[in-house]
Design an enzyme around this catalytic site. Structure first.
Site, PDB file in Angstrom:
ATOM      1  CD  GLN A   1       5.073  32.163   0.820  1.00  0.00           C
ATOM      2  OE1 GLN A   1       6.669  32.820   1.110  1.00  0.00           O
ATOM      3  NE2 GLN A   1       5.321  30.645   1.362  1.00  0.00           N
TER       4      GLN A   1
ATOM      5  CG  ASP B   1      -1.435  27.963  -3.589  1.00  0.00           C
ATOM      6  OD1 ASP B   1      -0.473  28.387  -2.978  1.00  0.00           O
ATOM      7  OD2 ASP B   1      -2.571  28.816  -2.712  1.00  0.00           O
TER       8      ASP B   1
ATOM      9  CE  LYS C   1       4.992  30.866  -5.911  1.00  0.00           C
ATOM     10  NZ  LYS C   1       3.439  30.765  -5.214  1.00  0.00           N
TER      11      LYS C   1
ATOM     12  N   GLY D   1       3.578  25.561  -0.779  1.00  0.00           N
ATOM     13  CA  GLY D   1       3.656  23.899  -1.229  1.00  0.00           C
ATOM     14  C   GLY D   1       3.119  24.085  -3.185  1.00  0.00           C
ATOM     15  CG  HIS D   2       6.300  25.669  -4.577  1.00  0.00           C
ATOM     16  ND1 HIS D   2       7.406  25.747  -4.273  1.00  0.00           N
ATOM     17  CD2 HIS D   2       5.567  26.370  -4.076  1.00  0.00           C
ATOM     18  CE1 HIS D   2       7.344  27.166  -3.523  1.00  0.00           C
ATOM     19  NE2 HIS D   2       5.869  27.090  -3.841  1.00  0.00           N
TER      20      HIS D   2
END
Ligand code: GDP
Ligand code: IMO
Ligand code: MG
Length: 428
Positions: free
Chosen positions: A222, A13, A16, A40-41
């Site tokens: 990650q 988080d 990225k 989760g991006h």
């Protein structure tokens, strides 16, 4: 150097997705090489917000995007994410998206196992519950169903039998109902044609692209401290998240990754369980969580927050071969009168400059801090280095010094264009 590999240098988080989206208009193809839809991006472009978990972040800019062999693919989630983006006006076609035909699948039995284990465990990992760990277990156990198997009913039948023979006793032990092989086969056959349109030997396509001078942007998920070898084991994810995995997880070979850009948050966060030496439980921690909107995209859990840990990022620079960093969320520190940076740890009467491997040692680390003055001005939304308050510049320079890597990019808000380029990773 032609290619760039973006990886998270902390516990995930770091931003990225935002940086990959920003960099993708300088690349010809964007490639995910590990993890799955545990990622989760969040990408913010004007008044649109895109949330991606499995699709490479290049899709929003319309770049050719590849889900590499190192990724574990939940085919139902894949189709759902494609549909959600379609609703937002991002049309995903087989011209835009390629899924490696040798990638392994995540099935509902993996999600069941992940969630049942977490529910039963005394020492929880705090996983995303999406079946990532069990899917990788089956991959290395040589039992997994791969994308290409969806085109071969005979292989699929045999593989389902083999897989269920392994899962049945595990499920019974956890009180889960038996799985009907015929029903699983039917479910897979029902979605197979919609997934197979994207399936190709991705390594071959990448080889051709690179031979014709195309530029590849690898997108890590990650972060390095969640790496299954190098992270805070067992509180890690089940893949190698370090930059070296970009080669194995795409099939491009060890020269493929190119310039490694570490994404680094100006403070530290972590979701789930596990050691976190600089974690804060006070008003500053609350400030970071609230102003930084530190809530997980995938599970909605609050992220744990703490001071910047330079020892941890220094370790990440070494593990990943980081050439430069993108420092994100500097704006979240706006208004804090004093800032602390962890430069190393004290372990009993010893000073230690890195995160030791042992769990007990990790839990006993006491951070050694140096203090810096905060700034009263704002960095939020800054688009030029000269717009930054002097103390903010000092903070960034001190981070560079302590971690041993230069800042190539600086991010000052969630918006795509609130990004300052100091040196172009594609031309460094
Ligand atoms: P990822 O998993 O590394 O892609 O990061 P996430 O998207 O999960 O989390 C980063 C969050 O911070 C997202 O909500 C982004 O929109 C947001 N973000 C990214 N860069 C910045 C920044 O420079 N400042 C602020 N305030 N938010 C940012
Ligand atoms: P992005 O790509 C932050 C964490 C989980 C848990 C551990 C294992 O958005 O940075 P898993 O479901 O992978 O078996 O969970 O890893 N985790 C992440 N934390 N960002 C992520 O991805 C994460 N993906 C997994 O919270 O602690
Ligand atoms: Mg994330």
């Amino acid at each position: 150097m032609a290619n760039v590999t973006v990886i998270g240098a902390q516990w995930g988080d770091e931003g990225k997705g935002k940086l990959v989206d920003w960099l993708s208009n300088r690349a010809d193809v964007v490639v995910r090489f590990q993890g799955g839809h545990n990622a989760g991006h969040t990408l913010v472009v004007g008044n649109q917000t895109y949330k991606l978990s499995l699709l490479p972040s290049g899709v929003v800019q319309g770049k050719l995007s590849i889900i590499g062999n190192g990724v574990v693919v939940d085919p139902w989630h894949l189709l759902k994410e494609i549909a959600t983006l379609g609703d937002q006006g991002v049309m995903i076609t087989p011209d835009l998206l390629v899924v490696a035909d040798n990638a392994c699948l995540i099935l509902p039995i993996h999600r069941d196992l992940d969630q049942a284990r977490e529910a039963a465990a005394l020492n929880k990992i705090g996983t995303t519950g999406r079946g990532i760990g069990p899917a990788y277990e089956d991959k290395v156990g040589r039992r997994a169903i791969r994308v290409a198997d969806l085109a071969d009913r005979e292989a699929l039948e045999a593989k389902i039998d083999r897989l269920l023979a392994h899962h049945a006793p595990l499920r019974r032990g956890l009180g889960l109902p038996d799985v009907d092989p015929a029903a699983l086969l039917a479910e897979l056959e029902a979605i197979a044609p919609r997934v197979l349109v994207y399936a190709r030997p991705a390594w071959l396509l990448l080889d051709e692209l690179v031979k014709t001078g195309k530029r590849v942007l690898f997108e890590g998920a990650q972060g390095a401290l969640l790496d299954v070898d190098h992270g805070t084991y067992p509180y890690v994810t089940s893949s190698n998240t370090v930059a070296g995995q970009a080669a194995a997880g795409s099939g491009l070979g060890p020269k493929g990754p190119g310039y490694v850009l570490g994404i680094v948050k100006a403070y530290t966060t972590r979701v789930g369980e596990g050691p976190f030496p600089t974690e804060l439980f006070d008003a500053v921690g609350e400030h970071l969580g609230t102003v930084g909107r530190e809530v997980g995209t995938v599970t909605g859990r609050s992220r744990r927050c703490g001071w910047f840990d330079a020892a941890l990022v220094r370790q990440s620079v070494a593990l990943n071969g980081i050439a430069g960093i993108a420092l994100t969320k500097l704006d979240v520190l706006d208004g804090l009168p004093t800032l602390k940076i962890c430069t190393g740890y004290r372990l009993g009467d010893q000073e230690i400059s890195y995160l030791p491997s042992g769990l007990k040692a990790q839990s006993q680390l006491v951070p050694v801090y140096e203090e810096m003055e905060g700034w009263s001005g704002t960095t939020q939304g800054a688009r030029s280095w000269k717009d930054l308050p002097a103390s903010a510049v000092k903070y960034v320079r001190r981070i560079e010094e302590l971690i041993g890597a230069p800042v190539a990019l600086l991010s000052t808000s969630p918006q795509r264009d609130d990004t300052i380029l100091m040196r172009d990773p594609f031309h460094d």
